[in-house]
Design a protein around this motif. Structure first.
Motif, PDB file in Angstrom:
ATOM      1  N   ASP A 227       9.349 -23.554   7.501  1.00  0.00           N
ATOM      2  CA  ASP A 227       9.161 -24.914   7.025  1.00  0.00           C
ATOM      3  C   ASP A 227       9.331 -24.476   5.511  1.00  0.00           C
ATOM      4  OD1 ASP A 227       8.683 -26.208   9.323  1.00  0.00           O
ATOM      5  OD2 ASP A 227       6.681 -25.935   9.129  1.00  0.00           O
ATOM      6  N   GLN A 228       8.837 -23.616   4.891  1.00  0.00           N
ATOM      7  CA  GLN A 228       8.953 -23.181   3.474  1.00  0.00           C
ATOM      8  C   GLN A 228      10.279 -23.297   2.872  1.00  0.00           C
ATOM      9  OE1 GLN A 228       6.728 -19.670   2.181  1.00  0.00           O
ATOM     10  NE2 GLN A 228       7.930 -19.846   0.295  1.00  0.00           N
ATOM     11  N   HIS A 229      11.166 -22.716   3.726  1.00  0.00           N
ATOM     12  CA  HIS A 229      12.591 -22.590   3.331  1.00  0.00           C
ATOM     13  C   HIS A 229      13.639 -23.545   4.205  1.00  0.00           C
ATOM     14  CE1 HIS A 229      11.018 -18.249   2.683  1.00  0.00           C
ATOM     15  NE2 HIS A 229      11.256 -18.796   1.343  1.00  0.00           N
ATOM     16  N   GLN A 230      13.113 -24.637   4.494  1.00  0.00           N
ATOM     17  CA  GLN A 230      13.921 -25.392   5.422  1.00  0.00           C
ATOM     18  C   GLN A 230      14.828 -26.091   4.429  1.00  0.00           C
ATOM     19  OE1 GLN A 230      14.349 -25.718   8.557  1.00  0.00           O
ATOM     20  NE2 GLN A 230      16.145 -26.882   8.051  1.00  0.00           N
TER      21      GLN A 230
ATOM     22  N   LEU B 120      20.437 -26.769   2.262  1.00  0.00           N
ATOM     23  CA  LEU B 120      21.247 -26.884   1.000  1.00  0.00           C
ATOM     24  C   LEU B 120      22.537 -25.656   1.249  1.00  0.00           C
ATOM     25  CD1 LEU B 120      22.032 -27.875  -1.740  1.00  0.00           C
ATOM     26  CD2 LEU B 120      20.451 -26.146  -2.833  1.00  0.00           C
ATOM     27  N   ILE B 121      22.261 -24.251   1.689  1.00  0.00           N
ATOM     28  CA  ILE B 121      23.073 -23.488   1.690  1.00  0.00           C
ATOM     29  C   ILE B 121      23.396 -22.918   2.980  1.00  0.00           C
ATOM     30  CG2 ILE B 121      22.236 -22.824  -0.848  1.00  0.00           C
ATOM     31  CD1 ILE B 121      20.963 -20.606   0.816  1.00  0.00           C
ATOM     32  N   GLY B 122      22.963 -23.490   4.127  1.00  0.00           N
ATOM     33  CA  GLY B 122      23.065 -22.929   5.329  1.00  0.00           C
ATOM     34  C   GLY B 122      22.331 -21.905   6.004  1.00  0.00           C
ATOM     35  N   HIS B 123      22.347 -21.648   7.163  1.00  0.00           N
ATOM     36  CA  HIS B 123      21.501 -20.698   7.668  1.00  0.00           C
ATOM     37  C   HIS B 123      21.816 -19.196   7.449  1.00  0.00           C
ATOM     38  CE1 HIS B 123      18.548 -18.950  10.287  1.00  0.00           C
ATOM     39  NE2 HIS B 123      19.229 -18.262  11.216  1.00  0.00           N
ATOM     40  N   GLN B 124      23.259 -19.114   7.321  1.00  0.00           N
ATOM     41  CA  GLN B 124      23.847 -17.754   7.314  1.00  0.00           C
ATOM     42  C   GLN B 124      23.654 -17.332   5.713  1.00  0.00           C
ATOM     43  OE1 GLN B 124      28.047 -17.501   8.582  1.00  0.00           O
ATOM     44  NE2 GLN B 124      28.288 -15.455   8.213  1.00  0.00           N
ATOM     45  N   ASN B 125      24.133 -18.132   5.037  1.00  0.00           N
ATOM     46  CA  ASN B 125      23.866 -17.910   3.578  1.00  0.00           C
ATOM     47  C   ASN B 125      22.203 -17.540   3.319  1.00  0.00           C
ATOM     48  OD1 ASN B 125      26.381 -17.898   2.782  1.00  0.00           O
ATOM     49  ND2 ASN B 125      26.414 -20.007   2.484  1.00  0.00           N
ATOM     50  N   HIS B 126      21.361 -18.116   3.894  1.00  0.00           N
ATOM     51  CA  HIS B 126      20.061 -17.783   3.663  1.00  0.00           C
ATOM     52  C   HIS B 126      19.962 -16.486   4.078  1.00  0.00           C
ATOM     53  CE1 HIS B 126      15.653 -18.230   4.179  1.00  0.00           C
ATOM     54  NE2 HIS B 126      15.748 -18.841   2.615  1.00  0.00           N
ATOM     55  N   GLN B 127      20.203 -16.192   5.202  1.00  0.00           N
ATOM     56  CA  GLN B 127      20.030 -14.834   5.918  1.00  0.00           C
ATOM     57  C   GLN B 127      20.547 -13.638   4.916  1.00  0.00           C
ATOM     58  OE1 GLN B 127      21.446 -15.227   9.958  1.00  0.00           O
ATOM     59  NE2 GLN B 127      19.707 -15.239  10.736  1.00  0.00           N
ATOM     60  N   ILE B 128      21.455 -14.027   4.361  1.00  0.00           N
ATOM     61  CA  ILE B 128      22.157 -12.823   3.309  1.00  0.00           C
ATOM     62  C   ILE B 128      21.087 -12.884   2.113  1.00  0.00           C
ATOM     63  CG2 ILE B 128      23.984 -12.581   1.414  1.00  0.00           C
ATOM     64  CD1 ILE B 128      25.922 -14.232   3.567  1.00  0.00           C
ATOM     65  N   LEU B 129      20.602 -13.988   1.767  1.00  0.00           N
ATOM     66  CA  LEU B 129      19.449 -14.019   0.550  1.00  0.00           C
ATOM     67  C   LEU B 129      18.450 -13.123   1.141  1.00  0.00           C
ATOM     68  CD1 LEU B 129      19.496 -17.529  -1.088  1.00  0.00           C
ATOM     69  CD2 LEU B 129      20.184 -15.314  -2.069  1.00  0.00           C
ATOM     70  N   THR B 130      17.782 -13.536   2.281  1.00  0.00           N
ATOM     71  CA  THR B 130      16.481 -12.860   2.735  1.00  0.00           C
ATOM     72  C   THR B 130      16.826 -11.243   2.878  1.00  0.00           C
ATOM     73  OG1 THR B 130      16.919 -13.299   4.833  1.00  0.00           O
ATOM     74  CG2 THR B 130      15.679 -15.132   3.779  1.00  0.00           C
ATOM     75  N   SER B 131      17.735 -10.925   3.191  1.00  0.00           N
ATOM     76  CA  SER B 131      18.163  -9.501   3.367  1.00  0.00           C
ATOM     77  C   SER B 131      18.664  -8.964   2.018  1.00  0.00           C
ATOM     78  CB  SER B 131      19.265  -9.221   4.406  1.00  0.00           C
ATOM     79  OG  SER B 131      20.617  -9.848   4.067  1.00  0.00           O
ATOM     80  N   SER B 132      19.030  -9.618   1.034  1.00  0.00           N
ATOM     81  CA  SER B 132      19.256  -8.955  -0.253  1.00  0.00           C
ATOM     82  C   SER B 132      18.070  -8.580  -1.041  1.00  0.00           C
ATOM     83  CB  SER B 132      19.823 -10.175  -1.326  1.00  0.00           C
ATOM     84  OG  SER B 132      21.168 -10.661  -0.444  1.00  0.00           O
ATOM     85  N   SER B 133      18.340  -7.433  -1.931  1.00  0.00           N
ATOM     86  CA  SER B 133      17.506  -6.969  -3.011  1.00  0.00           C
ATOM     87  C   SER B 133      17.833  -7.483  -4.333  1.00  0.00           C
ATOM     88  CB  SER B 133      17.466  -5.297  -3.224  1.00  0.00           C
ATOM     89  OG  SER B 133      16.825  -4.929  -1.786  1.00  0.00           O
ATOM     90  N   VAL B 134      16.941  -8.248  -5.289  1.00  0.00           N
ATOM     91  CA  VAL B 134      17.297  -8.712  -6.421  1.00  0.00           C
ATOM     92  C   VAL B 134      16.138  -7.970  -7.663  1.00  0.00           C
ATOM     93  CG1 VAL B 134      17.230 -10.677  -7.628  1.00  0.00           C
ATOM     94  CG2 VAL B 134      17.873 -10.789  -5.441  1.00  0.00           C
ATOM     95  N   MET B 135      16.923  -7.441  -8.657  1.00  0.00           N
ATOM     96  CA  MET B 135      16.205  -6.737  -9.720  1.00  0.00           C
ATOM     97  C   MET B 135      16.324  -7.732 -10.751  1.00  0.00           C
ATOM     98  SD  MET B 135      16.808  -3.124 -11.619  1.00  0.00           S
ATOM     99  CE  MET B 135      16.485  -2.126 -10.250  1.00  0.00           C
ATOM    100  N   ILE B 136      14.984  -8.067 -11.371  1.00  0.00           N
ATOM    101  CA  ILE B 136      14.900  -8.768 -12.492  1.00  0.00           C
ATOM    102  C   ILE B 136      14.352  -7.837 -13.535  1.00  0.00           C
ATOM    103  CG2 ILE B 136      13.625 -10.987 -13.583  1.00  0.00           C
ATOM    104  CD1 ILE B 136      15.385 -11.676 -11.176  1.00  0.00           C
ATOM    105  N   ILE B 137      15.295  -7.575 -14.806  1.00  0.00           N
ATOM    106  CA  ILE B 137      14.772  -6.822 -15.800  1.00  0.00           C
ATOM    107  C   ILE B 137      14.187  -7.722 -16.884  1.00  0.00           C
ATOM    108  CG2 ILE B 137      15.587  -5.110 -17.459  1.00  0.00           C
ATOM    109  CD1 ILE B 137      17.424  -4.286 -15.328  1.00  0.00           C
TER     110      ILE B 137
END
Length: 114
Positions: free
Chosen positions: A4-7, A12-29
């Protein structure tokens, strides 16, 4: 609940693209004005592995422009406050917090983290 939190993001971006995001690592410097907002947005859209790098503490002058700055965070390390906030948004996120200033001496180490 997390579905529900990510619905809205998935709509907006589609399930496949959201799966890409959830499996990504992001670094904030840097967790100042731009970095704090970027970090919070990455957590809210579902990125599951966040690496945060900052060496600084919050000061009163941060209150007017930094999302993580509050009167309660003054004199606290930005990475500690960021980690706490991110885990309140989603306790399943892996947060790697590095309290260092990015320099040419540690660039290779920091950018090798995943």
């Amino acid at each position: 609940m997390l579905d529900d939190q990510h619905q809205r993001t998935i709509s907006l971006i589609g399930h496949q693209n959201h799966q890409i995001l959830t499996s990504s690592s992001v670094m904030i410097i840097g967790l100042g004005a731009v970095g704090g907002y970027a970090l919070e947005n990455m957590a809210r859209i579902g990125v599951k592995n966040l690496i945060v790098v900052d060496f600084d503490t919050f000061e009163p002058s941060n209150l007017n422009r930094q999302i993580l700055a509050t009167h309660q965070t003054i004199n606290h390390l930005k990475i500690e406050i960021a980690q706490k906030r991110i885990l309140e948004i989603n306790p399943d996120i892996k947060v790697t917090a590095i309290s260092q200033k990015l320099t040419s001496n540690n660039l290779d180490f920091i950018t090798s983290l995943k």
